[in-house]
Write an enzyme that holds these catalytic residues in place. Sequence first.
Site, PDB file in Angstrom:
ATOM      1  N   THR A 150       7.361  33.608  12.596  1.00 18.85           N
ATOM      2  CA  THR A 150       5.924  33.842  12.822  1.00 18.85           C
ATOM      3  C   THR A 150       5.629  33.722  14.302  1.00 18.85           C
ATOM      4  OG1 THR A 150       5.231  32.993  10.696  1.00 18.85           O
ATOM      5  CG2 THR A 150       3.628  32.816  12.476  1.00 18.85           C
ATOM      6  N   ARG A 178       1.409  35.688  -2.096  1.00 15.77           N
ATOM      7  CA  ARG A 178       1.855  34.400  -1.552  1.00 15.77           C
ATOM      8  C   ARG A 178       1.267  34.158  -0.149  1.00 15.77           C
ATOM      9  NH1 ARG A 178       4.874  32.892   3.265  1.00 15.77           N
ATOM     10  NH2 ARG A 178       5.868  30.904   2.860  1.00 15.77           N
ATOM     11  N   ASP A 181       1.941  28.940   5.666  1.00 13.26           N
ATOM     12  CA  ASP A 181       1.123  28.049   6.499  1.00 13.26           C
ATOM     13  C   ASP A 181       0.330  28.795   7.573  1.00 13.26           C
ATOM     14  OD1 ASP A 181       3.760  28.642   7.565  1.00 13.26           O
ATOM     15  OD2 ASP A 181       3.163  27.420   9.273  1.00 13.26           O
ATOM     16  N   THR A 201       6.166  27.470  12.849  1.00 10.98           N
ATOM     17  CA  THR A 201       6.877  28.580  12.212  1.00 10.98           C
ATOM     18  C   THR A 201       7.997  27.973  11.371  1.00 10.98           C
ATOM     19  OG1 THR A 201       8.189  30.583  12.580  1.00 10.98           O
ATOM     20  CG2 THR A 201       8.277  28.934  14.311  1.00 10.98           C
ATOM     21  N   GLY A 202       8.331  28.648  10.300  1.00 10.86           N
ATOM     22  CA  GLY A 202       9.365  28.112   9.418  1.00 10.86           C
ATOM     23  C   GLY A 202       8.933  28.297   7.981  1.00 10.86           C
TER      24      GLY A 202
HETATM   25  N1  ASP Z   1       5.632  30.193   8.361  1.00  9.47           N
HETATM   26  C1  ASP Z   1       5.705  31.519   7.809  1.00  9.47           C
HETATM   27  C2  ASP Z   1       5.377  31.510   6.371  1.00  9.47           C
HETATM   28  O1  ASP Z   1       5.770  30.593   5.672  1.00  9.47           O
HETATM   29  C3  ASP Z   1       7.029  32.151   7.975  1.00  9.47           C
HETATM   30  C4  ASP Z   1       7.528  32.211   9.388  1.00  9.47           C
HETATM   31  O2  ASP Z   1       7.347  31.333  10.186  1.00  9.47           O
HETATM   32  O3  ASP Z   1       8.143  33.222   9.686  1.00  9.47           O
HETATM   33  O4  ASP Z   1       4.779  32.454   5.914  1.00  9.47           O
END
Ligand code: ASP
Length: 317
Positions: A150, A178, A181, A201-202
């Site tokens: 993200t 869905r 965060d 991010t994660g």
């Molecule tokens: N945090 C993002 C999510 O769970 C995914 C990402 O960081 O790429 O949608």
Amino acid sequence: MWGIIATWRMALEGVSTSATALQAGSAAATSVVDAVVTVEDYPLYKSVGYGGLPTENGEVELDAAWMDGDTLAFGAVGNLIDIANPVKVAHALGRQRYNSVLVGQGAREWALSQGFTPKTMLTDRAMQHYRKRCRETLDKGLSPYDGHDTVGIIALDRQGSMSVATSTSGLFMKKRGRLGDSPIIGSGFYCDSETGAATATGMGEDLMKGCTSYEIVRRMAQGMTPQQAADSVIYELEDKLMSRFGRAGDLSVVCMNRHGEFGAATNIKTFSFVVATATQPLTVFRADRLQEKTHYQPVDDDWMQAYNARIRAPIEE
Ligand code: ASP
């Protein structure tokens, strides 16, 4: 003082332009939006905006948010389909008194009613990735949820105002509807100009369990440096998830305080981030964990070249 910090190398071009603008006196609130728009528009970044990877149904559902650290106003969109720049919609929603978080069909209808541009966000390249992942998942039993990125960008302007914005296509192969965060205040982002800001991010499902971005800002308000706040929140959350839930997903954050000091923490092998401030020339760093601390260093030319080759590599279907 001024400063800007962002998750991942993909933010470099947008951060570079916004850093110049911030240095010249531009507002944090628009600088973060402009920087995120650059990432959303770039077709080879497959986790944000145009070219983002689809849900398990083959649709691109995008999430984005924006927050103003002076007023605490924020706006967010979730599961937005086929509108050119989700972060611009989030920014516009952040100026509404009511209904500032919209998802799905309602978000799309509102965006169209306000004149935002309809655009097919699914690209041929994203579909190639999708078909490849469908096959690999069948052949090798891969988790459809592996892989994420993200963009989250924080800016501090010369007037002392701070802002943050996020944008993502979410986890690859996520279920229709869905939310992670990234559009959730306090989890994917938080900003208070009196203290600082953080963005994550994660794995959204795990980042939300720690109200991660709010918790980092809270710890900075209590006197921690950005680096102490980032490290302590990420590793405490990881420990808690491991002991209470038995596993922890990828967790990475960047943060900046109102003085332009910054921090980054991660529980994965390499998390890249981009930063520029009045005292720190524009740099891409790679962060790595070393026990309960995150260490970071500027990336070298080989790393940059490998990155450029990777995002352009043909997809073998
Ligand atoms: N945090 C993002 C999510 O769970 C995914 C990402 O960081 O790429 O949608």
